[in-house]
Scaffold this active site. Structure first.
Site, short mmCIF file in Angstrom:
data_model
loop_
_atom_site.label_atom_id
_atom_site.label_comp_id
_atom_site.label_asym_id
_atom_site.label_seq_id
_atom_site.Cartn_x
_atom_site.Cartn_y
_atom_site.Cartn_z
N SER A 114 0.91 -0.94 0.29
CA SER A 114 0.22 0.27 0.17
C SER A 114 0.57 0.92 0.11
CB SER A 114 -0.38 0.12 1.20
OG SER A 114 -1.41 1.22 1.15
N TYR A 140 -1.26 -0.30 10.45
CA TYR A 140 -1.14 -1.07 9.09
C TYR A 140 0.01 -0.52 8.61
CZ TYR A 140 -3.43 -1.24 3.76
OH TYR A 140 -3.69 -0.50 2.37
#
Ligand code: NAD
Length: 258
Positions: free
Chosen positions: A142, A153
């Site tokens: 990501s 994350y």
């Protein structure tokens, strides 16, 4: 060199295939005649299997556990005899908030969701790929490695980038390529499987909007991408068209480098 039959008879394991980007990879690879093994924790993966029009092997498993990943690899090998491609797609931030608002157990849950499935699945398929002296792994990372309101994350995806580079280094000699896409903000239909079953509060929605605004601002194109734009990059890296590419994280975020 173009490869019109990129995936004909290739055994491809796709994790998190019940919706979103994983479902997109499954449908596109099926259209290119891949022999699919679709894995997800949600039984909705059976519906995606039907949608492919092929007859994929379907494995319901919790890939946050070693047992789930080991079972997936065993089932794939039992049914197909080998694993040519592994697409590690399970992940996604569960909460959106500034770091000081995370509880310790939430931080652990984010790492379990967005780092461990890829660690476990790589470990589970490697022996077969080493034995075959061939294989391609594509990890879905990501641009959140540089982004706000989802630090655990971000850290998990930084881990994905590190294992991509290092595993590629360790196993190039075995004919195994390991790459990642650093996915940018991606438009998707409403999630049937929510990342967090708890509905977000007004405050959490505002923080989520903060992520969307920052993602669009740091993308040079100032827009979200489509699932098809992610799928194209994932399948390119999975195919022999990318035969001289390994250890690379390809940003697919409208110019956001992550
Ligand atoms: N959608 C985005 O905007 C975006 C942006 C950047 C990166 N990504 C990355 O792309 C990947 C896919 O994103 P998405 O939005 O399509 O995901 P999603 O949340 O819509 O779907 C994830 C799928 O994984 C499954 N899953 C979750 N935990 C699992 C577990 N423990 N075991 C097995 N299956 C499990 C879910 O059931 C679901 O089908 C993720 O790695 C995510 O981090 C997405």
């Amino acid at each position: 060199m173009m490869h019109p039959d990129r995936f004909r008879d290739k055994v491809m394991v796709v994790t998190g295939a019940a919706q979103g980007i994983g479902r997109g990879v499954a449908l596109a690879a099926a259209a290119e005649d891949a022999r699919l093994v679709l894995a997800d924790r949600s039984p909705l993966v059976h519906e995606v299997a039907q949608e492919t029009g092929a007859q994929p092997v379907v494995v319901e498993a919790d890939l946050e556990t070693w047992a789930g990943a080991a079972m997936l690899a065993a089932r794939a090998l039992e049914a197909c005899g080998r694993i040519d491609v592994l697409v590690n797609n399970v992940g996604g931030t569960i909460w959106a908030k500034p770091y000081q608002a995370y509880e310790p157990d939430q931080i652990e849950a984010e790492i379990r969701r967005s780092l461990f499935p890829t660690l476990w699945c790589c470990r589970a398929v490697l022996p077969a790929m080493i034995a075959a002296q061939a294989g391609a792994i594509v990890n879905v990372s990501s641009v959140a490695t540089r982004g706000i309101y989802r630090i655990p994350y971000s850290a998990a995806k930084g881990g994905i980038n590190a294992l991509t580079a290092s595993l590629a280094m360790e196993h190039a000699q075995d004919g195994i390529r390991v790459n990642a896409v650093a996915t940018g903000g991606t438009e998707a239909p409403p999630r049937k499987v929510p990342r967090n079953p708890e509905p977000p509060s007004a405050q959490e929605q505002a923080w989520y909007q903060g992520i969307v605004d920052q993602t669009k601002a740091t993308s040079l194109m100032h827009r979200y991408g489509t699932i098809a734009e992610q799928v194209a990059a994932i399948l390119f890296l999975a195919s022999n068209e990318a035969s001289y590419i390994t250890g690379t994280v390809l940003p697919v975020g409208g110019g956001d480098q992550g």
